[in-house]
Design a protein around this motif. Structure first.
Motif, PDB file in Angstrom:
ATOM      1  N   LYS A 115       1.544  -4.657  -1.080  1.00 37.18           N
ATOM      2  CA  LYS A 115       2.015  -5.189   0.214  1.00 37.18           C
ATOM      3  C   LYS A 115       0.890  -5.805   1.020  1.00 37.18           C
ATOM      4  O   LYS A 115       1.073  -6.805   1.704  1.00 37.18           O
ATOM      5  CB  LYS A 115       2.709  -4.085   1.017  1.00 37.18           C
ATOM      6  CG  LYS A 115       1.814  -2.945   1.444  1.00 37.18           C
ATOM      7  CD  LYS A 115       2.037  -1.583   0.853  1.00 37.18           C
ATOM      8  CE  LYS A 115       2.436  -1.348  -0.506  1.00 37.18           C
ATOM      9  NZ  LYS A 115       2.559  -0.068  -1.051  1.00 37.18           N
ATOM     10  N   ILE A 168       8.717   3.149   7.307  1.00 38.90           N
ATOM     11  CA  ILE A 168       8.271   2.543   6.053  1.00 38.90           C
ATOM     12  C   ILE A 168       6.871   3.025   5.674  1.00 38.90           C
ATOM     13  O   ILE A 168       6.189   2.382   4.890  1.00 38.90           O
ATOM     14  CB  ILE A 168       8.335   0.992   6.129  1.00 38.90           C
ATOM     15  CG1 ILE A 168       7.783   0.484   7.464  1.00 38.90           C
ATOM     16  CG2 ILE A 168       9.763   0.513   5.892  1.00 38.90           C
ATOM     17  CD1 ILE A 168       7.858  -1.031   7.634  1.00 38.90           C
ATOM     18  N   ASN A 169       6.495   4.158   6.229  1.00 37.85           N
ATOM     19  CA  ASN A 169       5.254   4.792   5.808  1.00 37.85           C
ATOM     20  C   ASN A 169       5.482   6.296   5.731  1.00 37.85           C
ATOM     21  O   ASN A 169       5.696   6.961   6.750  1.00 37.85           O
ATOM     22  CB  ASN A 169       4.108   4.462   6.779  1.00 37.85           C
ATOM     23  CG  ASN A 169       2.810   5.068   6.307  1.00 37.85           C
ATOM     24  OD1 ASN A 169       2.460   6.176   6.671  1.00 37.85           O
ATOM     25  ND2 ASN A 169       2.099   4.361   5.438  1.00 37.85           N
ATOM     26  N   GLY A 170       5.454   6.802   4.503  1.00 39.12           N
ATOM     27  CA  GLY A 170       5.775   8.211   4.282  1.00 39.12           C
ATOM     28  C   GLY A 170       4.720   9.150   4.844  1.00 39.12           C
ATOM     29  O   GLY A 170       5.039  10.239   5.320  1.00 39.12           O
ATOM     30  N   THR A 171       3.460   8.733   4.772  1.00 39.84           N
ATOM     31  CA  THR A 171       2.373   9.596   5.251  1.00 39.84           C
ATOM     32  C   THR A 171       2.561   9.914   6.726  1.00 39.84           C
ATOM     33  O   THR A 171       2.503  11.080   7.143  1.00 39.84           O
ATOM     34  CB  THR A 171       1.015   8.883   5.044  1.00 39.84           C
ATOM     35  OG1 THR A 171       0.897   8.538   3.661  1.00 39.84           O
ATOM     36  CG2 THR A 171      -0.138   9.757   5.465  1.00 39.84           C
ATOM     37  N   ASP A 206      -2.723   4.040   6.745  1.00 36.09           N
ATOM     38  CA  ASP A 206      -1.445   4.698   7.038  1.00 36.09           C
ATOM     39  C   ASP A 206      -1.361   5.093   8.504  1.00 36.09           C
ATOM     40  O   ASP A 206      -0.435   4.689   9.211  1.00 36.09           O
ATOM     41  CB  ASP A 206      -1.283   5.939   6.147  1.00 36.09           C
ATOM     42  CG  ASP A 206      -1.086   5.566   4.682  1.00 36.09           C
ATOM     43  OD1 ASP A 206      -0.363   4.589   4.416  1.00 36.09           O
ATOM     44  OD2 ASP A 206      -1.648   6.248   3.817  1.00 36.09           O
ATOM     45  N   ASP A 211      -0.425  -0.178   7.054  1.00 34.96           N
ATOM     46  CA  ASP A 211       0.449  -0.219   5.875  1.00 34.96           C
ATOM     47  C   ASP A 211       1.892  -0.559   6.289  1.00 34.96           C
ATOM     48  O   ASP A 211       2.545  -1.408   5.673  1.00 34.96           O
ATOM     49  CB  ASP A 211       0.394   1.140   5.163  1.00 34.96           C
ATOM     50  CG  ASP A 211       1.357   1.226   3.997  1.00 34.96           C
ATOM     51  OD1 ASP A 211       1.092   0.619   2.952  1.00 34.96           O
ATOM     52  OD2 ASP A 211       2.405   1.901   4.153  1.00 34.96           O
ATOM     53  N   LYS A 215       4.330  -4.037   5.426  1.00 33.09           N
ATOM     54  CA  LYS A 215       5.713  -4.009   4.926  1.00 33.09           C
ATOM     55  C   LYS A 215       6.659  -4.699   5.911  1.00 33.09           C
ATOM     56  O   LYS A 215       7.567  -5.443   5.503  1.00 33.09           O
ATOM     57  CB  LYS A 215       6.138  -2.555   4.681  1.00 33.09           C
ATOM     58  CG  LYS A 215       5.315  -1.877   3.581  1.00 33.09           C
ATOM     59  CD  LYS A 215       5.482  -0.362   3.614  1.00 33.09           C
ATOM     60  CE  LYS A 215       4.629   0.327   2.555  1.00 33.09           C
ATOM     61  NZ  LYS A 215       4.540   1.777   2.732  1.00 33.09           N
ATOM     62  N   GLY A 314       9.726   6.447  -0.532  1.00 30.61           N
ATOM     63  CA  GLY A 314       8.952   5.228  -0.285  1.00 30.61           C
ATOM     64  C   GLY A 314       7.687   5.142  -1.104  1.00 30.61           C
ATOM     65  O   GLY A 314       6.941   4.169  -0.982  1.00 30.61           O
ATOM     66  N   ALA A 315       7.426   6.138  -1.906  1.00 32.11           N
ATOM     67  CA  ALA A 315       6.199   6.127  -2.716  1.00 32.11           C
ATOM     68  C   ALA A 315       6.421   7.087  -3.889  1.00 32.11           C
ATOM     69  O   ALA A 315       7.484   7.678  -4.030  1.00 32.11           O
ATOM     70  CB  ALA A 315       5.006   6.564  -1.874  1.00 32.11           C
TER      71      ALA A 315
HETATM   72  N1  HSE Z   1       0.794   5.098   1.746  1.00 31.10           N
HETATM   73  C1  HSE Z   1       2.145   4.649   1.755  1.00 31.10           C
HETATM   74  C2  HSE Z   1       2.998   5.633   2.516  1.00 31.10           C
HETATM   75  C3  HSE Z   1       2.759   4.514   0.400  1.00 31.10           C
HETATM   76  O1  HSE Z   1       2.511   6.627   3.005  1.00 31.10           O
HETATM   77  O2  HSE Z   1       4.184   5.366   2.645  1.00 31.10           O
HETATM   78  C4  HSE Z   1       2.537   3.192  -0.205  1.00 31.10           C
HETATM   79  O3  HSE Z   1       2.729   2.156   0.676  1.00 31.10           O
END
Ligand code: HSE
Length: 456
Positions: A115, A168-171, A206, A211, A215, A314-315
């Protein structure tokens, strides 16, 4: 394979070269091997990983089990005339950009999960692919296993998209969920997330929202027919969030999520698109507010379909592989078609992509509502002065919550927290109001401002 399926299968196998044999590469290999019969029946041809490039050739050999050629040099994959599709799983903007451009120049189709690369260098890459007549596919770049690119580009193609808003960021979603569940501060939860492998050793991209902005930039381009314009996105992460605000938001019926938002604006005096990533209050009653842990979800509002919601992982190795292989199948189905008859990479025909028709608006022109928290001296007239400044700017107040001294988080004597929810206003107007409020001698700490999205 039974006779009916066999009869539907035609042509020589599509030969794939993987650049990178890490988490996603091993997932692609495993899922392709496990589901090869069904994938072949869907694609109409077999899809085979013929070469894998990784500096760690021992790791690559472990992934392939000796069934594909392993090389240390990615350029050996690009130079191989038998390779039809190059899958770039290296990441970053550096060597990955070079290799993708070289693969395109060599006439290879490209699948990438990168991305960052596409959000920053997408215009160059998509133009190179168009000129060469090859496809660049990137389902895995946004929300991992959720087929959001395909949904926006194909499933919702009848619609005039109004807005897209996603976790759209899992972290960061994991960190925010833990902060809310356990009442802990950001720094504590970040360390825990790193220990559990949910956050990387360097989590900057993140936690600072970069990130998610990559996206959101890709979704914005596909939703509105504009070029990828990461440099024009507003990006704010979660590092400044305090446990107190998560708690107050909860008391007011909201959860705080890091949202990537892009919205069409067609006011009488202003046309453009908003493109922004920042923490947002979301009503707890919305499904998306209940997306917890490392999960992702994206809401899309189209004029015909209304609001739709897409949820999933998402990952991760196989969820991301699911998206990569879907792209491989798409290319396998379409590679023999006239390039003009393929699905355009950015949903709109290249000639229709126009940055001037809908410019990315400055953040000051964004329309949203706000959560404000002011630490104030607990004395007569403070509330009236604060609300007076807000009202004078034409901003309508939705709710006010005052926490008495014994409920103030980190309270000191004679102080109280004043929490104000506003109705929608222009960000520029709110910036002016915040400057006036901050200048009051009775406002004792920097004001907390978190945007609020009703997503109705
Ligand atoms: N680091 C990203 C997240 C996964 O935490 O969603 C890949 O984009």
């Amino acid at each position: 394979m039974n006779a009916v399926v066999e009869a539907g299968v035609k042509g020589r196998a599509i030969q794939v070269g993987l650049l990178g044999a890490g988490t996603v590469g091993s997932g692609v290999y495993a899922v392709l091997a496990r589901n090869q019969s069904e994938i072949r029946a869907r694609a109409g041809v077999a899809i085979e990983i013929a070469m894998v490039a990784d500096l760690d050739t021992a790791r690559a050999s472990a992934v392939t089990g000796g069934k594909a050629q392993v090389v240390a040099d990615a350029r050996a994959v690009i130079a191989n005339p038998d390779i039809d599709i190059v899958v770039e799983l290296i990441g970053g903007y550096g060597i990955a950009r070079q290799l993708v451009l070289e693969a395109i120049a060599a006439g290879k189709h490209v699948v990438t999960a990168n991305k960052a690369l596409l959000a920053v260098h997408g215009s160059e890459i998509f133009e190179a692919a168009r000129a060469k007549g090859v496809m660049v596919a990137f389902e895995a770049a946004v929300a991992g296993g959720i087929p959001i690119i395909k949904s926006l580009r194909e499933g919702l193609t009848a619609n005039r998209i109004q807005w897209v808003a996603g976790i759209i960021n899992g972290t960061t979603n994991f960190i925010l969920s833990e902060m809310r569940d356990k009442g802990l501060d950001f720094d504590v939860v970040l360390k825990e997330a790193q220990r559990l492998g949910y956050a990387e050793a360097d989590p900057t991209f993140d936690i600072e929202g970069v990130d998610a902005a990559h996206k959101a930039t890709l979704m914005s381009a596909i939703a509105f027919g504009v070029p990828v314009q990461f440099d024009r996105a507003y990006v704010e992460g979660i590092t400044g969030l305090q446990a107190a605000d998560i708690r107050y938001a909860e008391q007011l019926g909201y959860r705080i999520k890091l949202l990537g938002i892009t919205r069409r604006r067609e006011d009488a005096s202003l046309q453009g698109i908003e493109l922004r990533v920042h923490p947002s209050l979301v009503p707890t009653k919305r499904l998306i507010a209940n997306v917890e842990g490392a999960m992702n979800a994206v809401m899309v509002h189209g004029d015909a379909v209304g609001t739709t919601l897409y949820y999933g992982k998402g990952a991760g190795s196989e969820p991301t592989a699911s998206a990569v292989i879907a792209d491989l199948v798409d290319i396998a189905r379409l590679h023999s078609a006239d390039p003009a008859h393929r699905v355009p990479s950015l949903a709109f025909q290249p000639a229709a992509i126009d940055a001037t028709r809908l410019a990315v608006l400055p953040m000051a022109d964004t329309l949203t509502s706000y959560y404000l928290r002011l630490r104030v001296a607990d004395e007569a007239g403070v509330l009236a002065r604060v609300t007076g400044i807000i009202a004078n700017a034409g901003i309508s107040i939705d709710a006010v919550l005052q926490r008495e001294a014994d409920q103030v988080v980190g309270e000191r004597g004679g102080q109280t927290d004043l929490i104000i929810l506003t109705h929608t206003t222009r960000e520029g107007t709110m910036n002016e109001v915040l400057a006036q409020l901050q200048a009051l001698s009775t406002v004792l700490l920097p004001i907390v401002r978190i945007r609020k999205e009703e997503l109705a």
